[in-house]
Write an enzyme that holds these catalytic residues in place. Structure first.
Site, PDB file in Angstrom:
ATOM      1  N   THR A  15      -4.354  11.417  26.394  1.00  0.00           N
ATOM      2  CA  THR A  15      -3.631  12.615  26.230  1.00  0.00           C
ATOM      3  C   THR A  15      -3.340  13.230  25.310  1.00  0.00           C
ATOM      4  O   THR A  15      -3.704  14.333  24.481  1.00  0.00           O
ATOM      5  CB  THR A  15      -2.033  11.728  25.715  1.00  0.00           C
ATOM      6  OG1 THR A  15      -2.426  10.540  24.535  1.00  0.00           O
ATOM      7  CG2 THR A  15      -1.459  10.847  27.739  1.00  0.00           C
ATOM      8  N   HIS A 112      -5.306   6.921  14.666  1.00  0.00           N
ATOM      9  CA  HIS A 112      -4.781   5.376  14.658  1.00  0.00           C
ATOM     10  C   HIS A 112      -3.343   5.612  14.569  1.00  0.00           C
ATOM     11  O   HIS A 112      -2.345   6.503  13.931  1.00  0.00           O
ATOM     12  CB  HIS A 112      -4.409   4.912  13.385  1.00  0.00           C
ATOM     13  CG  HIS A 112      -4.385   3.680  13.535  1.00  0.00           C
ATOM     14  ND1 HIS A 112      -5.400   2.204  14.225  1.00  0.00           N
ATOM     15  CD2 HIS A 112      -3.473   2.375  12.760  1.00  0.00           C
ATOM     16  CE1 HIS A 112      -4.048   1.125  14.538  1.00  0.00           C
ATOM     17  NE2 HIS A 112      -3.596   1.355  13.624  1.00  0.00           N
TER      18      HIS A 112
HETATM   19  C1  GRF Z   1      -3.019   6.187  21.979  1.00  0.00           C
HETATM   20  O1  GRF Z   1      -2.012   5.335  21.915  1.00  0.00           O
HETATM   21  C2  GRF Z   1      -3.469   5.998  20.618  1.00  0.00           C
HETATM   22  O2  GRF Z   1      -2.593   5.934  19.293  1.00  0.00           O
HETATM   23  C3  GRF Z   1      -4.505   5.395  20.503  1.00  0.00           C
HETATM   24  O3  GRF Z   1      -5.306   4.709  21.617  1.00  0.00           O
HETATM   25  C4  GRF Z   1      -4.557   5.797  22.730  1.00  0.00           C
HETATM   26  C5  GRF Z   1      -4.594   6.573  23.115  1.00  0.00           C
HETATM   27  O4  GRF Z   1      -4.165   7.051  24.214  1.00  0.00           O
HETATM   28  N1  GRF Z   1      -5.820   6.446  19.267  1.00  0.00           N
HETATM   29  P1  GRF Z   1      -4.933   8.389  24.817  1.00  0.00           P
HETATM   30  O5  GRF Z   1      -5.813   7.863  25.798  1.00  0.00           O
HETATM   31  O6  GRF Z   1      -5.286   9.287  23.965  1.00  0.00           O
HETATM   32  O7  GRF Z   1      -3.671   8.908  25.316  1.00  0.00           O
END
Ligand code: GRF
Length: 205
Positions: A15, A112
Site C-alpha cells: 500500500t 516506520h
Molecule cells: C506498514 O505497516 C508499514 O508501516 C510498515 O510495513 C507495513 C507495510 O505495508 N513499514 P505495505 O506493504 O506498504 O502495505
C-alpha cells in the site's frame, strides 16, 4: 526533466508502494520515478501493483541465494544495472547489513509506523508496533520517514506525522488509520524532498 531513479523494496501488500505510484501520477512526486521494485517474498501483492503499473520487479530470497551476502550482492547488482539513485524501504521485512547501508549512506529511507523514538528498533514492525502503542496507552501515535543506517530505525528523521489513537482502537484499526493519515502522505513527500536534495547535489550521476 532529470529524475531520481527510485527502487522500492517490499515484502507485503504494497500500500505504501501504491501511494508512491499514485503520488508520481498526481504530481506530488515530480523529481523521482519508480524504476524498480525489489521483493524478498514471491507472494507479495506489491509485485502485482508493480506489474499493473508496468514497473520492473525482481524477487530475491535468502533461501534461494543461500546467504545474506549473496542476497545483498544480487540486490546491489540489480540496483547498479538500473542506475538506482535512491532506495525506499516500504514494508521491507529483511535485515540489511552495515556494509549495505554504508554503501548507500543517505540514499536509503524507510517508513516506520510510529513516532520514532517510540516503539521502534529490534522487533518493532507491522502490527507489533501498534500493539505496543495500544498496550502503553499513548493518545497520539503516527509514522516516521527516516534515513536507514546500521541501527534498526536509528537513522536521521526526515518527516513525521501524528495520528490520534481512538477509544476502542484495535491494532488493525489503528494500523489502517496510521497508514491512511500518515504513511501514505509522508512517504511520497519525503521521496520528493530527498530527490530534490539529491538532484541539487548532482546525486543522480
Ligand atoms: C506498514 O505497516 C508499514 O508501516 C510498515 O510495513 C507495513 C507495510 O505495508 N513499514 P505495505 O506493504 O506498504 O502495505
Amino acid at each position: 526533466m532529470n529524475k531520481i531513479k527510485v527502487a522500492v523494496m517490499v515484502s507485503g501488500g504494497g500500500t505504501n508502494l501504491q501511494a508512491i505510484i499514485d503520488a508520481c501520477k498526481s504530481g506530488i512526486i515530480t523529481h523521482a520515478e519508480v524504476a524498480l521494485v525489489v521483493s524478498n517474498k514471491k507472494s507479495a501483492y506489491a509485485l502485482q501493483r508493480a506489474s499493473d503499473n508496468n514497473i520492473p520487479s525482481v524477487v530475491f530470497t535468502k533461501k534461494d541465494l543461500g546467504s545474506q551476502e549473496a542476497f545483498e550482492k544480487a540486490i546491489i547488482t540489480e540496483l547498479d544495472k538500473r542506475h538506482i539513485d535512491l532506495i525506499v524501504l516500504a514494508g521491507f521485512l529483511s535485515i540489511l547489513s552495515e556494509d549495505f547501508t554504508r554503501r548507500y549512506s543517505h540514499r536509503i529511507i524507510n517508513i516506520h509506523p510510529s513516532l520514532i523514538p517510540s516503539f521502534c528498533g529490534q522487533g518493532y514492525y507491522g502490527l507489533k508496533v501498534h500493539e505496543a502503542a495500544l498496550e502503553r496507552g499513548v493518545k497520539i501515535t503516527g509514522a516516521t520517514v527516516h534515513y536507514v543506517n546500521e541501527i534498526p530505525d536509528g537513522g536521521e528523521i526526515i518527516l513525521q506525522k501524528a495520528v490520534k489513537v481512538n477509544k476502542g482502537d484495535t491494532p488493525e484499526k489503528l494500523q489502517l488509520r496510521v497508514m491512511k493519515q500518515a504513511e501514505w502522505k509522508i512517504l511520497p513527500e519525503a521521496i520528493e524532498l530527498v530527490s530534490r536534495e539529491l538532484l541539487e547535489q548532482g546525486g543522480n550521476k
